[in-house]
Enzyme design. Structure first.
Site, PDB file in Angstrom:
ATOM      1  N   TYR A 161     -27.103  21.150  24.755  1.00 28.65           N
ATOM      2  CA  TYR A 161     -27.332  20.958  26.031  1.00 28.65           C
ATOM      3  C   TYR A 161     -27.765  22.206  26.727  1.00 28.65           C
ATOM      4  O   TYR A 161     -27.652  22.803  27.853  1.00 28.65           O
ATOM      5  CB  TYR A 161     -25.930  20.645  26.976  1.00 28.65           C
ATOM      6  CG  TYR A 161     -25.592  19.084  26.740  1.00 28.65           C
ATOM      7  CD1 TYR A 161     -26.380  18.483  25.503  1.00 28.65           C
ATOM      8  CD2 TYR A 161     -24.490  18.625  27.223  1.00 28.65           C
ATOM      9  CE1 TYR A 161     -25.521  17.101  25.171  1.00 28.65           C
ATOM     10  CE2 TYR A 161     -24.287  17.307  26.984  1.00 28.65           C
ATOM     11  CZ  TYR A 161     -24.845  16.652  25.858  1.00 28.65           C
ATOM     12  OH  TYR A 161     -24.327  15.180  25.711  1.00 28.65           O
ATOM     13  N   LYS A 164     -19.040  19.805  12.850  1.00 29.49           N
ATOM     14  CA  LYS A 164     -19.945  19.371  11.756  1.00 29.49           C
ATOM     15  C   LYS A 164     -20.520  20.434  10.976  1.00 29.49           C
ATOM     16  O   LYS A 164     -21.831  20.505  10.821  1.00 29.49           O
ATOM     17  CB  LYS A 164     -21.035  18.598  12.692  1.00 29.49           C
ATOM     18  CG  LYS A 164     -21.902  17.549  11.723  1.00 29.49           C
ATOM     19  CD  LYS A 164     -21.237  16.311  11.204  1.00 29.49           C
ATOM     20  CE  LYS A 164     -21.752  15.525  10.299  1.00 29.49           C
ATOM     21  NZ  LYS A 164     -21.118  14.223   9.674  1.00 29.49           N
ATOM     22  N   ASP A 187     -17.516  12.937  13.185  1.00 31.05           N
ATOM     23  CA  ASP A 187     -17.341  11.384  12.654  1.00 31.05           C
ATOM     24  C   ASP A 187     -16.025  10.965  12.291  1.00 31.05           C
ATOM     25  O   ASP A 187     -15.702  10.147  12.684  1.00 31.05           O
ATOM     26  CB  ASP A 187     -18.622  11.262  11.712  1.00 31.05           C
ATOM     27  CG  ASP A 187     -18.934  12.122  10.671  1.00 31.05           C
ATOM     28  OD1 ASP A 187     -18.261  13.276  10.862  1.00 31.05           O
ATOM     29  OD2 ASP A 187     -19.390  11.871   9.787  1.00 31.05           O
ATOM     30  N   ASP A 211     -18.883  15.617  25.266  1.00 34.41           N
ATOM     31  CA  ASP A 211     -19.473  14.493  25.889  1.00 34.41           C
ATOM     32  C   ASP A 211     -19.131  13.243  25.376  1.00 34.41           C
ATOM     33  O   ASP A 211     -18.542  12.200  26.173  1.00 34.41           O
ATOM     34  CB  ASP A 211     -20.912  14.856  26.354  1.00 34.41           C
ATOM     35  CG  ASP A 211     -21.578  13.960  27.284  1.00 34.41           C
ATOM     36  OD1 ASP A 211     -20.601  13.576  28.201  1.00 34.41           O
ATOM     37  OD2 ASP A 211     -22.866  14.139  27.505  1.00 34.41           O
TER      38      ASP A 211
END
Ligand code: NAI
Length: 332
Positions: A124, A171, A204, A228
């Site tokens: 972002y 990740k 995930d 988010d």
């Protein structure tokens, strides 16, 4: 003592949930002087920009703000007001407590977790460009400084609130450098908090575990994008976007707002659920040192859900925003 707080009504259901929250705050007896500022569509009309300089200087002056949601056009147009405010005011930590409320039936019980989201960088950062026609590039920025301070925030929060564990969400198996750096920083900070158990989970897998065993999570720390997405997922665990509060915190300023957006589908109908912003205001009262008033607001909301049938449409009821607000004020 009178406090001055910047107030942003925002777009869509913003003015409706802000009015409700002001009523509840007034009923606590805490005297707040509101410095009302425009953002979003109303600001574009008045100032030609959704995030005027007056708004930013008002928050810098008052150091505290309560904000309704602001719509962001998809695709081209103005930069998001939320991203602009968080960066301009260096509101680096987004805190989102997610807890079951007695009387709101959901698939899960025992949920009591807190999402700590890095608010200023990651994907972002707003650094995007067209490399050549047909190929767009968006840069994910991860710095040691921002990662260390959000990790520090999460572990400090855990310690101050007698929480047992911090889960670092990442990740780093794929984004070895960027998420790898974030993870390293969290590991280093975690070593200074030996009494807090520190775990790591790939984002995930985290999403899957959250919808199977949400009660196993305590504090979770993560980057901007993961925060988010998982904030909305976690809101769904306890009744939806209408009930989850939030705070954006920096070293100088703090801005309190719900997780939800401007809900254009129900705007202007008087049916929005103001709980999320009312509970965000309770976080604000706590931050201001008005702890007793914060507890009373939370207890009043809990009372309405546990002991009455007053519910807005998102929770399966047919009460209006006004009726719900009156019930909370009465409980106070
Ligand atoms: P949204 O959160 O506005 O709405 C998603 C769904 O949840 C809608 O069906 C809506 O009716 C419902 N909902 C949300 N809040 C509710 C409430 N308090 N009471 C009852 N129902 C509620 O998300 P959406 O539609 O993706 O975004 C709309 C706009 O809001 C977009 O322009 C987006 O950029 C903006 N947005 C702003 C945020 C902020 O200012 N902090 C946060 C998220 C989105």
């Amino acid at each position: 003592m009178s406090l001055t707080v910047t107030l942003i009504e925002g777009d869509g259901i913003g003015p409706e949930v802000v009015a409700a929250t002001r009523e509840v705050l007034a009923a606590t007896g805490v005297v707040i002087r509101w410095d009302v500022q425009l953002a979003g569509a109303a600001a574009v009309e008045a100032h030609g920009t959704p995030c005027p300089d007056e708004l930013i200087s008002s928050v810098q002056r008052n150091r505290i703000a309560l904000k309704g949601p602001v719509g962001t056009p998809i695709g081209r147009g103005f930069r998001s007001v939320n991203v602009t405010l968080r960066k301009a005011l260096d509101l680096y930590a987004c805190l989102r407590p997610v807890k079951n409320i007695q009387g709101i039936t959901t698939r899960f019980s025992g949920v009591d977790l807190v999402i700590v989201r890095e608010n200023t960088e990651g994907l972002y950062s707003g650094l995007e460009h067209m490399v050549v026609p047909g190929v767009a590039e968006s840069l994910k920025i991860v710095s040691e400084r921002a990662s260390t301070r959000i990790a520090e925030f999460a572990f400090r929060f855990a310690r101050a609130n007698a929480r047992q564990s911090v889960t670092v969400v990442h990740k780093a198996n794929i984004m070895k450098l960027s998420d790898g750096l974030f993870l390293d920083c969290c590991r280093r900070v975690g070593q200074r908090y030996p009494e807090i158990s520190s775990q790591e989970v790939i984002v995930d897998a985290c999403a899957m575990q959250l919808v199977r065993f949400p009660e196993r999570f305590d504090v979770l720390v993560m980057d901007n994008l993961y925060g988010d997405i998982l904030s909305d997922l976690c809101a769904g665990l306890v009744g939806g976007l209408g009930v989850v509060p939030g705070a954006n915190l920096g070293d100088e300023c703090a801005l309190f707002e719900a997780v939800h957006g401007s809900a254009p589908d129900i705007a202007g109908k008087g049916v929005a659920n103001p709980t999320a912003l009312i509970l965000s205001a309770a976080l604000m009262l706590e931050y201001l040192g008005e702890r007793a008033a914060a507890v009373r607001v939370r207890e009043a909301v809990d009372h309405v859900f546990a002991k009455t049938t007053v519910r807005t449409g998102d929770l399966g009821g047919n009460s209006t925003t006004d009726e719900f607000t009156r019930a909370v004020v009465l409980a106070l």
